[in-house]
Design an enzyme around this catalytic site. Structure first.
Site, PDB file in Angstrom:
ATOM      1  NE  ARG A  68      -2.685  -1.156   3.587  1.00 36.35           N
ATOM      2  CZ  ARG A  68      -2.709  -2.352   4.185  1.00 36.35           C
ATOM      3  NH1 ARG A  68      -3.107  -3.419   3.518  1.00 36.35           N
ATOM      4  NH2 ARG A  68      -2.346  -2.493   5.453  1.00 36.35           N
ATOM      5  CE  LYS A 126     -12.865  11.808   2.177  1.00 31.52           C
ATOM      6  NZ  LYS A 126     -12.770  10.857   1.059  1.00 31.52           N
ATOM      7  CE  LYS A 132     -13.709  14.119  -2.574  1.00 32.46           C
ATOM      8  NZ  LYS A 132     -12.400  13.515  -2.426  1.00 32.46           N
TER       9      LYS A 132
HETATM   10  P1  13P Z   1     -13.678   9.020  -5.920  1.00 36.16           P
HETATM   11  O1  13P Z   1     -13.131  10.171  -6.747  1.00 36.16           O
HETATM   12  O2  13P Z   1     -13.112   7.699  -6.307  1.00 36.16           O
HETATM   13  O3  13P Z   1     -15.175   9.054  -5.826  1.00 36.16           O
HETATM   14  O4  13P Z   1     -13.124   9.250  -4.452  1.00 36.16           O
HETATM   15  C1  13P Z   1     -13.185  10.501  -3.900  1.00 36.16           C
HETATM   16  C2  13P Z   1     -13.347  10.406  -2.438  1.00 36.16           C
HETATM   17  O5  13P Z   1     -12.556  10.942  -1.704  1.00 36.16           O
HETATM   18  C3  13P Z   1     -14.511   9.680  -1.905  1.00 36.16           C
HETATM   19  O6  13P Z   1     -14.649   9.947  -0.535  1.00 36.16           O
END
Ligand code: 13P
Length: 335
Positions: free
Chosen positions: A44, A134, A217
């Site tokens: 990973r 996030k 987001k």
């Molecule tokens: P994806 O762009 O693969 O949807 O992932 C973004 C993300 O951070 C989801 O929480």
């Protein structure tokens, strides 16, 4: 300009976007299984370190969202992962929610957890070098869902999270993801996403979050993946802008979309059109996971030692999205 606002701009200005490399160990193991690579902490780290030391980190990737395991790992060159990212010219961030759990009172839906002990965890991440964070709320669309209960409990959690993050001098990414799985129309997605985002801002304001110091987001406005009524890329872009114009306060500096299961080129093309039609003051960029990593991961899985080849693919994808974030991408630039 406040300190938080200047962090936001460092991450997303001039076409820069975000690499979402914060897959939990479970999700990352699934991704590695799909390409027949054994999911070990070393593998990973190797894949992620390969991405984080690519040249596009300097010109395209303004921030990287990490997972708890990665932010505590040491790179093969013996420096901290957060230092590697900073040295490349990008900013390290961290996913701080602990995942979506069944919502009591509406057991077909989820609420995201992770508030207990968050203030202490944030202090630890800040010391490790994180500049932003996030938290993802997740909502599925069907006839009766998302319910008012799920919309309001997830918005409440996102707001409490954001207030704690700003208290600790980091920028919160506020991610309310309305999923694309289902038969719903783009109109349904527009209606539900608007409701979700409106409620998030109602709660963010109530919790006294500085809106100039966040990044939203969201998902783009798409018809469900099983819908019979697909819409054009132009319509996707126009509906997405319509939604954000009506639900995001003008103080918010920027919006960084998730890719949500779109193909790599589709996610780039839609972002490009959004920027072509963008008649708002919001910066509109990317915060992609799958749509930045898919091809690179597939290539790398064939030969884990081919760092240069993997980086070439990741550099290309990042460059394409950085062009799209400025409305300057075209299909003939794809290889
Ligand atoms: P994806 O762009 O693969 O949807 O992932 C973004 C993300 O951070 C989801 O929480």
């Amino acid at each position: 300009m406040s300190e938080l606002n200047s962090i936001v701009l460092k991450i997303i200005k001039s076409g820069k976007g975000i690499l979402a490399a914060d897959e939990s160990t479970g999700t990352m193991s699934k991704r590695l299984d799909e390409v027949n690579v054994t999911s070990t902490p070393e593998n990973r780290l190797l894949f992620r370190e390969t991405l984080f030391s690519s040249s596009c980190m300097t010109d395209c990737i303004g921030g990287v969202i990490l997972y708890d395991e990665t932010i505590k790992q040491i790179s093969s060159k013996k420096n901290k992962i957060t230092e590697l990212i900073s040295e490349m010219g990008s900013l390290p961030g961290i996913k701080v929610d602990t995942g979506a759990k069944v919502l009591a009172g509406s057991p077909d839906e989820n609420v995201t957890e992770g508030l207990d002990g968050l203030r202490e965890r944030l202090k630890e991440y800040y010391k490790l070098g994180a500049k932003f964070t996030k938290w993802r709320g997740v909502y599925a669309i069907s006839k009766d869902y998302p319910s008012k209960l799920s919309i309001s409990s997830n918005a409440h959690a996102l707001a409490r999270y954001s207030a704690l993050v700003q208290e600790c001098n980091m920028v919160p990414i506020v991610e309310p993801e309305v999923l694309m799985e289902g038969e719903h129309s783009a109109e349904d997605c527009l209606k539900k996403t608007s409701e979700v985002i409106n409620k998030c801002f109602e709660e963010l304001i109530l919790h006294k979050v500085d809106l100039k110091g966040i990044i939203l987001k969201p998902n783009m406005i798409l018809a469900g993946n099983k819908s019979k009524n697909k819409i054009s890329n132009d319509e996707i872009a126009k509906l997405t802008i319509k939604c954000l114009k009506n639900s995001v306060p003008s103080e918010v500096p920027g919006i960084a979309f998730l890719s949500g299961g779109q193909s790599e080129v589709e996610a780039t093309q839609n972002l490009n059109l959004i920027n072509k039609y963008n008649d708002t003051n919001f910066i509109m960029t990317y915060s992609y996971g799958r749509a930045l990593q898919q091809s690179a991961l597939k290539f790398w899985s064939k030969d884990l030692k081919n760092i240069e080849g993997t980086q070439k693919i990741f550099n290309h994808r990042s460059k394409m999205n950085t062009l799209a974030a400025q409305g300057k991408w075209s299909k003939d630039l794809e290889i």
